[in-house]
Design a protein around this motif. Structure first.
Motif, PDB file in Angstrom:
ATOM      1  N   MET C   1     -53.235 -76.162   0.036  1.00  0.00           N
ATOM      2  CA  MET C   1     -52.631 -75.962  -1.289  1.00  0.00           C
ATOM      3  C   MET C   1     -51.441 -75.015  -1.166  1.00  0.00           C
ATOM      4  N   SER C   2     -50.314 -75.413  -1.732  1.00  0.00           N
ATOM      5  CA  SER C   2     -49.131 -74.555  -1.626  1.00  0.00           C
ATOM      6  C   SER C   2     -49.298 -73.316  -2.509  1.00  0.00           C
ATOM      7  N   ALA C   3     -48.551 -72.284  -2.143  1.00  0.00           N
ATOM      8  CA  ALA C   3     -48.675 -71.018  -2.875  1.00  0.00           C
ATOM      9  C   ALA C   3     -48.188 -71.177  -4.308  1.00  0.00           C
ATOM     10  N   LYS C   4     -48.802 -70.423  -5.199  1.00  0.00           N
ATOM     11  CA  LYS C   4     -48.342 -70.423  -6.580  1.00  0.00           C
ATOM     12  C   LYS C   4     -47.338 -69.295  -6.790  1.00  0.00           C
ATOM     13  N   ARG C   5     -46.394 -69.560  -7.670  1.00  0.00           N
ATOM     14  CA  ARG C   5     -45.456 -68.501  -8.065  1.00  0.00           C
ATOM     15  C   ARG C   5     -46.071 -67.763  -9.249  1.00  0.00           C
ATOM     16  N   ILE C   6     -46.379 -66.500  -9.031  1.00  0.00           N
ATOM     17  CA  ILE C   6     -47.039 -65.700 -10.062  1.00  0.00           C
ATOM     18  C   ILE C   6     -46.151 -64.509 -10.409  1.00  0.00           C
ATOM     19  N   PHE C   8     -45.781 -61.007 -12.383  1.00  0.00           N
ATOM     20  CA  PHE C   8     -46.426 -59.901 -13.077  1.00  0.00           C
ATOM     21  C   PHE C   8     -45.367 -59.233 -13.930  1.00  0.00           C
ATOM     22  N   MET C  29     -52.883 -57.703  -4.564  1.00  0.00           N
ATOM     23  CA  MET C  29     -53.954 -58.612  -4.169  1.00  0.00           C
ATOM     24  C   MET C  29     -53.443 -60.055  -4.103  1.00  0.00           C
ATOM     25  N   ALA C  30     -52.633 -60.436  -5.091  1.00  0.00           N
ATOM     26  CA  ALA C  30     -52.081 -61.798  -5.087  1.00  0.00           C
ATOM     27  C   ALA C  30     -51.211 -62.018  -3.850  1.00  0.00           C
ATOM     28  N   PHE C  33     -53.200 -62.695  -0.857  1.00  0.00           N
ATOM     29  CA  PHE C  33     -53.685 -64.084  -0.831  1.00  0.00           C
ATOM     30  C   PHE C  33     -52.534 -65.067  -0.556  1.00  0.00           C
ATOM     31  N   GLN C  35     -49.728 -65.621  -2.057  1.00  0.00           N
ATOM     32  CA  GLN C  35     -49.052 -66.269  -3.178  1.00  0.00           C
ATOM     33  C   GLN C  35     -47.618 -65.740  -3.267  1.00  0.00           C
ATOM     34  N   MET C 107     -42.143 -70.108 -13.062  1.00  0.00           N
ATOM     35  CA  MET C 107     -43.442 -69.579 -12.628  1.00  0.00           C
ATOM     36  C   MET C 107     -44.583 -70.556 -12.937  1.00  0.00           C
ATOM     37  N   HIS C 108     -45.625 -70.506 -12.123  1.00  0.00           N
ATOM     38  CA  HIS C 108     -46.854 -71.238 -12.417  1.00  0.00           C
ATOM     39  C   HIS C 108     -47.782 -70.404 -13.299  1.00  0.00           C
ATOM     40  N   MET C 109     -47.747 -69.109 -13.107  1.00  0.00           N
ATOM     41  CA  MET C 109     -48.607 -68.216 -13.880  1.00  0.00           C
ATOM     42  C   MET C 109     -47.792 -66.964 -14.220  1.00  0.00           C
ATOM     43  N   VAL C 110     -48.044 -66.423 -15.409  1.00  0.00           N
ATOM     44  CA  VAL C 110     -47.447 -65.142 -15.791  1.00  0.00           C
ATOM     45  C   VAL C 110     -48.587 -64.223 -16.202  1.00  0.00           C
TER      46      VAL C 110
END
Lengths: 105, 139, 113
Positions: C1-6, C8, C29-30, C33, C35, C107-110
């Motif tokens: 699985m490719s890394a997610k762009r997160i 903060f 922590m991200a 992992f 990311q 971003m995939h997650m904010v």
């Protein structure tokens, strides 16, 4: 991996107590939508809050207010500012499925 | 091996298979301090009702207080700690409390409510990687 | 699985409790992992960068230790708070609001903090 969806911005604070709604509105991309929950629903019944927004190019595609939070604050029968829709939790979940990222302010 | 009827959740997932997504939730505020916990719980229930999968609910910062079984508000139907525990027992939702954030605020195994588990911050990142959506309550 | 762009999004100033550190810990922590982690300092978040040289050095040490390399500071947030002339380490890139909005859209997650 390109992101094909617009973002959903969620604001939870009253615009009369905190700047987060204003700060969120300054960071919208074209096509993004805005969901007002908790104390932010006070913005939904206040026409003046939205006056400056109507002319902005990056105004939200949709502005929604969470109906259980309107009810809880005794605002269920109030008319909402122009263009603002009501949505329940099922609708909230649907908005999350059709937007990404979900950006809480 | 005997055939067993699928449980409720399996049936619902099958029903909505085409559009089901994986959600992760992050709760950052204490239950009786802020509405965030109640909002997250209502969202969790609504997402399961629509057949989506709840990968995990992660409790961080002041949100760790949601797992304190010593909380005793006078009206039981507003006891969010119990309501979260019920969600875990009814639907098998994984409720994870950040260990270090909990330790700082006096939350440990001794006062952990049923249905919650204490683990590391890595559990939030793992859920974020698995999930299609992350929704934060109490930002 | 490719890394997610997160991303903060750090919008709060330094607080008395543990929250200021906890917001950076989750980003670290991200990154651990693998990311693609972005830190964005907006609104009152820029005050954490102006809290004094010791605080900034401690923050920089944490960021360098974790290998987080995408760190953005919004120019308008600095200017609104009279911090336009704030001297920041090279790792912190000052961006215009439009550039921040464009990044957010990728971003995939904010995660707010």
């Amino acid at each position: 991996m390109n992101k094909p969806l617009p973002a959903l911005h969620i604001v939870n604070k009253s615009p009369f107590a905190a700047s987060s709604l204003e700060q969120c509105l300054q960071r919208l991309a074209v096509g993004d939508s805005l969901l007002l929950i908790e104390d932010a629903v006070y913005a939904a019944i206040t026409e003046e809050i939205w006056d400056g927004l109507r002319t902005q190019p990056n105004k939200p595609a949709r502005i929604l207010a969470l109906s259980p939070d309107l009810c809880q604050r005794g605002l269920a029968d109030k008319s909402l500012a122009e263009g603002i829709e009501q949505v329940d939790y099922a609708g909230f979940v649907e908005l999350v499925t059709t937007h990404n990222p979900i950006h809480s302010w | 091996m005997h055939w067993r009827p699928p449980d409720d959740r399996t049936v619902r997932h099958a029903q909505y298979k085409e559009t089901a997504l994986k959600f992760a939730l992050l709760v950052l505020k204490a239950p009786f301090q802020h509405q965030a916990s109640a909002s997250a719980l209502a969202f969790a229930r609504a997402s399961l009702d629509q057949g989506h999968q709840l990968v995990r609910v992660f409790f961080y910062e002041e949100g760790v207080q949601n797992a304190n079984r010593l909380a005793a508000p006078s009206a039981p139907d507003t006891n969010l700690v119990h309501l979260w525990s019920n969600l875990a027992s009814e639907q098998g939702v994984d409720l994870v409390v950040c260990a270090s954030a909990g330790l700082r605020r006096g939350l440990r195994e001794a006062n952990l409510a049923p249905g919650f588990r204490i683990s590391g911050l890595g559990q939030l990142i793992e859920a974020t990687i698995i999930a299609d959506r992350l929704v934060t309550f109490g930002g | 699985m490719s890394a997610k762009r997160i991303m903060f999004v750090l919008r709060n100033g330094k607080t008395a409790g543990p929250s200021t550190d906890e917001r950076i810990e989750v980003a670290m922590m991200a990154q651990a992992f693998d990311q693609e982690v972005h830190l964005a300092y907006l609104d009152d978040g820029v005050f954490t960068l102006a809290a004094g040289p010791d605080d900034l050095a401690a923050l920089l040490a944490k960021i360098e230790e974790s290998d987080i390399s995408h760190i953005w500071v919004e120019q308008q947030s600095l200017a609104e708070r009279g911090l336009a002339d704030l001297v920041l380490p090279d790792l912190f890139a000052v961006l215009d609001r439009h550039q921040i909005i464009e990044l957010m859209g990728q971003m995939h997650m904010v995660i707010p903090g």
